[in-house]
Design a protein around this motif. Structure first.
Motif, short mmCIF file in Angstrom:
data_model
loop_
_atom_site.label_atom_id
_atom_site.label_comp_id
_atom_site.label_asym_id
_atom_site.label_seq_id
_atom_site.Cartn_x
_atom_site.Cartn_y
_atom_site.Cartn_z
N GLU A 94 -1.43 2.09 -0.72
CA GLU A 94 0.02 2.15 -0.78
C GLU A 94 0.19 1.38 0.49
O GLU A 94 1.71 1.16 0.37
CB GLU A 94 -0.04 4.23 -0.23
CG GLU A 94 1.17 4.29 0.03
CD GLU A 94 0.86 5.79 0.03
OE1 GLU A 94 2.94 6.84 1.02
OE2 GLU A 94 0.18 6.32 0.07
N SER A 99 -0.01 -1.53 0.73
CA SER A 99 -0.49 -3.05 0.25
C SER A 99 -1.11 -3.31 0.02
O SER A 99 -1.58 -5.03 0.03
CB SER A 99 0.81 -3.38 0.57
OG SER A 99 1.72 -3.50 -0.05
N GLN A 112 -2.18 -0.88 -10.69
CA GLN A 112 -1.36 0.14 -9.80
C GLN A 112 -1.43 -0.87 -8.51
O GLN A 112 -0.81 -1.67 -7.79
CB GLN A 112 -1.75 0.75 -9.85
CG GLN A 112 -0.80 1.56 -8.81
CD GLN A 112 -1.19 3.13 -8.56
OE1 GLN A 112 -2.08 3.96 -10.09
NE2 GLN A 112 -1.09 3.95 -7.24
N GLN A 120 1.55 -3.14 -6.13
CA GLN A 120 1.61 -2.45 -4.46
C GLN A 120 0.82 -3.59 -3.52
O GLN A 120 1.57 -3.73 -3.39
CB GLN A 120 0.22 -1.67 -4.57
CG GLN A 120 0.70 -0.14 -4.76
CD GLN A 120 2.02 0.32 -4.25
OE1 GLN A 120 2.67 0.75 -5.28
NE2 GLN A 120 1.77 0.42 -2.82
#
Length: 368
Positions: A157, A159, A188, A192
């Motif tokens: 979340e 990165s 994903q 991110q």
């Protein structure tokens, strides 16, 4: 949590195939060393048991066609939290590796062969000018505890390019199988990571569009690809393996070198050797040997999946004749056979040239 995977054998009765715990430090590591495409078809092994500056050892270090490094760690007997901390510690070292250091690591683990030579043999591409602009962390495990899962999800979340891949080991008689699943969708994780403020190396990917180079030869014809609904590559696994990144539902824009973009479609099947590919003609399934091909050598090396053509099924949304191909020096093109299509100006031009394929045209045939 990853989706639970089970396998049933269908015979006189339906039987569930038992899951057999796999010693990660033995068979799985050997399998990964022999074939990194188990993780990702776009990885080349730089080295195994790579020594860091702190005298610790990275299980597997790999590189992808973009020159990004991948740290691959097997959980083994470490506690789940420790293996995450260990992977992050390795990342702190890997991020400082320069071109010469990466080349030396590769040479040390490949009998003195140059990194550029190995890269060309694996990917059929020249070594990128910039290496290690980004790196990725992959933890290989049979399972992790909920706390570790939360930690990994938190890092993604914010990165950090980290993921966990799970392998299940199934055995049926003398045959053994590995089944893979990811904690988080790799696309994903990549998306991110690209949102980091200091990440300026390339445009973000929309998780949908791919570029496919379709080199016409005596064994590969665009007319046949349009007629039967496929894209293909052949002549060795370094050419066919990139097709494995194309999964059903993704959109492909096909580029013929020295001609331009000629078609856009939706992937319908995963990559398959031509011998095993099912052609459907008027609703009837057929094998390649029942088909008629413009390409005179389409069935080359038919019984050898290492050298034969591999096909990916495509539902063409819109195609153009070569004389109406979308071309120009401003458009994205690449010698690699398959890659993510990120260039915004190219996507915009494709949407204008192939409006039906991008949702701007209705009720028309795919071919103009």
């Amino acid at each position: 949590m990853p989706v639970e995977t089970s396998i049933w054998r269908i015979g006189e009765k339906v039987e569930k195939v038992p899951f057999v715990p796999l010693a990660l430090e033995s068979k799985l590591q050997q399998a990964l060393e022999q074939n990194l495409s188990i993780l990702d078809p776009g990885l080349m092994l730089v080295g195994k048991q790579v020594r860091t500056e702190n005298n610790k050892f990275i299980d597997l270090l790999a590189i992808d066609p973009d020159g990004e490094l991948h740290v691959i760690e097997l959980k083994r007997d470490l506690t789940p939290r420790d293996v995450v901390a260990q992977a992050l510690d390795y990342a702190a070292w890997v991020r400082k590796l320069g071109r010469e250091e990466i080349a030396q690591l590769y040479a040390d683990h490949h009998g003195g062969q140059s990194l550029a030579e190995g890269f060309l043999q694996t990917f059929d591409l020249p070594l990128p000018d910039v290496l290690n602009a980004a790196h990725n962390l992959i933890i290989v495990a049979a399972e992790i505890d909920p706390a570790t899962e939360r930690i990994v999800q938190y890092l993604v979340e914010y990165s950090v390019p980290i993921n966990v891949v799970f392998f299940r080991h199934f055995k049926v008689g003398q045959d053994e199988y590995l089944v893979r699943s990811w904690l988080i969708d790799p696309d994903q994780v990549a998306q991110q990571a690209e949102q980091r403020p200091n990440n300026k190396k390339r445009q973000p990917w929309n998780k949908q569009d791919y570029y496919v180079a379709f080199g016409e030869r005596s064994w590969r014809s665009w007319e046949n690809a349009v007629q039967y609904g496929f894209v293909s590559a052949g002549g060795g696994r370094k050419y066919t393996r990139p097709l494995e990144t194309l999964q059903p539902g993704r959109r492909v824009s096909v580029y013929i070198p020295k001609t331009g973009y000629v078609g856009v479609g939706i992937v319908t099947t995963s990559a398959t050797p031509i011998k095993d590919f099912t052609f459907v003609v008027d609703g009837v399934p057929r094998t390649a040997k029942e088909m008629s091909f413009v390409a005179s050598e389409a069935l080359h090396d038919y019984d050898d999946p290492e050298q034969s053509e591999w096909l990916v099924g495509v539902d063409w949304q819109q195609v153009r004749p070569r004389t109406e191909a979308l071309s120009g020096g401003h458009l994205f093109s690449n010698p690699t056979i398959v890659c993510q299509l990120r260039d915004e100006s190219t996507l915009k031009a494709l949407a204008e040239h192939f409006p039906k394929a991008f949702g701007d045209g209705e009720g028309a045939d795919a071919a103009d």
